[in-house]
Write an enzyme that holds these catalytic residues in place. Structure first.
Site, short mmCIF file in Angstrom:
data_model
loop_
_atom_site.label_atom_id
_atom_site.label_comp_id
_atom_site.label_asym_id
_atom_site.label_seq_id
_atom_site.Cartn_x
_atom_site.Cartn_y
_atom_site.Cartn_z
N THR A 1 3.98 0.86 -20.34
CA THR A 1 2.94 0.06 -19.69
C THR A 1 1.82 -0.18 -20.70
O THR A 1 1.47 0.73 -21.45
CB THR A 1 2.38 0.78 -18.45
OG1 THR A 1 1.95 2.10 -18.82
CG2 THR A 1 3.42 0.89 -17.36
N GLN B 1 -4.64 -0.37 -20.56
CA GLN B 1 -5.40 -1.24 -19.66
C GLN B 1 -6.79 -0.67 -19.45
O GLN B 1 -6.96 0.53 -19.26
CB GLN B 1 -4.65 -1.36 -18.32
CG GLN B 1 -5.31 -2.28 -17.31
CD GLN B 1 -4.41 -2.56 -16.12
OE1 GLN B 1 -3.20 -2.79 -16.26
NE2 GLN B 1 -4.98 -2.54 -14.92
N THR C 1 0.85 -1.19 0.00
CA THR C 1 0.00 0.00 0.00
C THR C 1 0.89 1.24 0.00
O THR C 1 0.66 2.20 -0.75
CB THR C 1 -0.95 -0.01 1.21
OG1 THR C 1 -1.76 -1.18 1.14
CG2 THR C 1 -1.84 1.22 1.23
N GLU D 1 1.17 4.15 -2.84
CA GLU D 1 0.84 5.55 -2.53
C GLU D 1 2.05 6.47 -2.73
O GLU D 1 1.90 7.61 -3.17
CB GLU D 1 0.32 5.66 -1.09
CG GLU D 1 -1.01 4.93 -0.84
CD GLU D 1 -2.14 5.37 -1.76
OE1 GLU D 1 -2.08 6.49 -2.30
OE2 GLU D 1 -3.08 4.58 -1.97
ZN LIG Z 1 -3.79 4.66 -6.16
#
Ligand SMILES: [Zn+2]
Length: 430
Positions: free
Chosen positions: A268, A271, A237, A241
């Site tokens: 990337t 998506q 997490t 962040e």
């Molecule tokens: Zn996020």
């Protein structure tokens, strides 16, 4: 997925409109049956813009500056020196469970140092098709060693509060509302650890926001490793962040399930929407329908902690755009340098010099004509751990020969202490 810079502002405006609609209808996409919200950064920043409409222009400018840097580094960016970011944890607690241990916090720093340096052991799971673009971002973290007043600190501030749960707002960032004030963001990454309500795991402020609310907020259940709540118990997490804090967007481009949005990163895959759980590889969607599909193992998706384990070279360039731009002052912060409380640092600065730095291992402390009787030398790694300590009663030729052979490349701190005080200097090991 890359979209040309001049199209960015228009797309962002479209996204904001789309997002405003989301807010009005109070729709949150949740992680699972537990109604967890993997990340509320987009929502938080939109809320901040609503409170202060001038912020939007600043964020837009930030994106344009970043796009220009990225355009000038199409083949990637390699910094001359690894960036070390001093971290302060503000732990706000109303119960002992919320007052998480120092181990949880140091484990979290260790996770960050692995993830941002591609030293994470699960990097071996990266599909071979993406191994060549998986990046060592050359960013590392330390717990602050001195507070904004120069006083020694552990980098962990614990504040008991009567607030049992915190909402999606900035209350935890102000002492006046029961939280903790931010430390100077030009020198520290502020991480507030508290009990977030509504199942929110965390949220961040992107570069360009106000100094008083700059940093990252993480609900206490999802910080660190041992003791954290599965399946978000590998410290990712914070990795995600801090990615936002360094101006990365979600990998799918926050466009619902459309294929028009972008994360403004050129390596990337396009998506559709966020992925949850632990998709098997290859995972395709309507924006990238053919193998190898979308990059569900990217830290900027919404997958479980055990199923995200890479940043790309393009994402690294985007982060370094920020580190060479709005957040450049963090690179020269002394927040990781042990405090010299009560001692005039300037008086002692000339006590010794280090040669060479950077070094391949061997180096010399040269004391010139200064006194070299009865002093202590300590060497600290970037986590503040002592890796060498020795007392010297006298020296020949006012020189001391030392060696960092066998240690990990990076920044080390050399502290010389005498009866008059101490001074600390940095050395870089190649
Ligand atoms: Zn996020």
């Amino acid at each position: 997925m890359l979209i040309l810079p001049k199209a960015i502002t228009l797309i962002k405006m479209k996204l904001k409109l789309l997002f405003s609609f989301t807010i009005l209808t109070f729709v949150f996409t949740t992680v699972n049956a537990q109604n967890l919200i993997r990340c509320a950064s987009t929502e938080y920043q939109q809320q901040q813009v609503n409170l202060n409409p001038g912020l939007q222009q600043i964020f837009d400018q930030e994106d344009l500056t970043t796009a220009a840097f990225v355009a000038n580094h199409q083949d990637g960016f390699t910094p001359q020196v690894i960036c070390t970011i001093p971290v302060v944890f503000h732990v706000l607690y109303s119960s002992s469970a919320q007052n998480i241990s120092n181990t949880r916090l140091t484990d979290q720093i260790a996770v960050l140092n692995k993830d941002f340096r591609k030293l994470n052991t699960d990097a071996n799971l990266i599909p071979s098709v993406w191994q060549s673009i998986a990046a060592d971002c050359e960013i590392q973290f330390c717990l602050a060693q001195r507070d904004p007043n120069g006083i020694a600190t552990t980098g962990i501030e614990r504040i008991q509060t009567s607030t049992t749960a915190w909402g999606l707002n900035s209350d935890m960032k102000f002492a006046s509302s029961g939280g903790a004030n931010a430390w100077n963001r030009s020198k520290y990454l502020n991480i507030w650890v508290c009990n977030l309500s509504g199942g929110i795991l965390g949220f961040a402020m992107s570069p360009g926001g106000p100094a008083s609310t700059d940093g990252v907020v993480i609900s206490y259940q999802y910080v660190g490793v041992v003791g954290a709540s599965a399946p978000f118990n590998k410290g990712r997490t914070a990795t995600h962040e801090i990615g936002h804090w360094l101006n990365m967007d979600h990998i799918w481009g926050d466009d619902g399930n459309a294929c028009t949005g972008s994360d403004f990163v050129n390596d990337t895959p396009n998506q559709a929407g966020e992925n949850y759980g632990c998709p098997s590889f290859p995972h395709t969607d309507n924006c990238t329908p053919a193998a190898p599909g979308v990059m569900t193992m990217n830290y900027m998706d919404y997958t479980d902690d055990a199923c995200m384990y890479m940043f790309t070279s393009g994402q690294k360039t985007r982060m370094w755009a920020t580190l060479n731009g709005t957040r450049s002052s963090i690179k020269t912060s002394n927040g990781c340098t042990p405090s010299t409380v009560g001692i005039s640092e300037e008086l002692m600065q000339n006590m010794f010099s280090i040669n060479p730095t950077p070094t391949d291992g061997a180096f010399t402390l040269n004391f010139g004509s200064g006194s070299t009787a009865n002093f202590d030398v300590s060497i600290y790694n970037i986590l503040g751990e002592v890796i060498f300590q020795q007392h010297y009663s006298a020296l020949n030729e006012n020189e001391l020969h030392l060696n960092l052979d066998g240690n990990t490349a990076g920044i080390y701190l050399i502290e010389v202490r005498t009866t008059n005080g101490r001074t600390v200097k940095k050395i870089i090991l190649n």
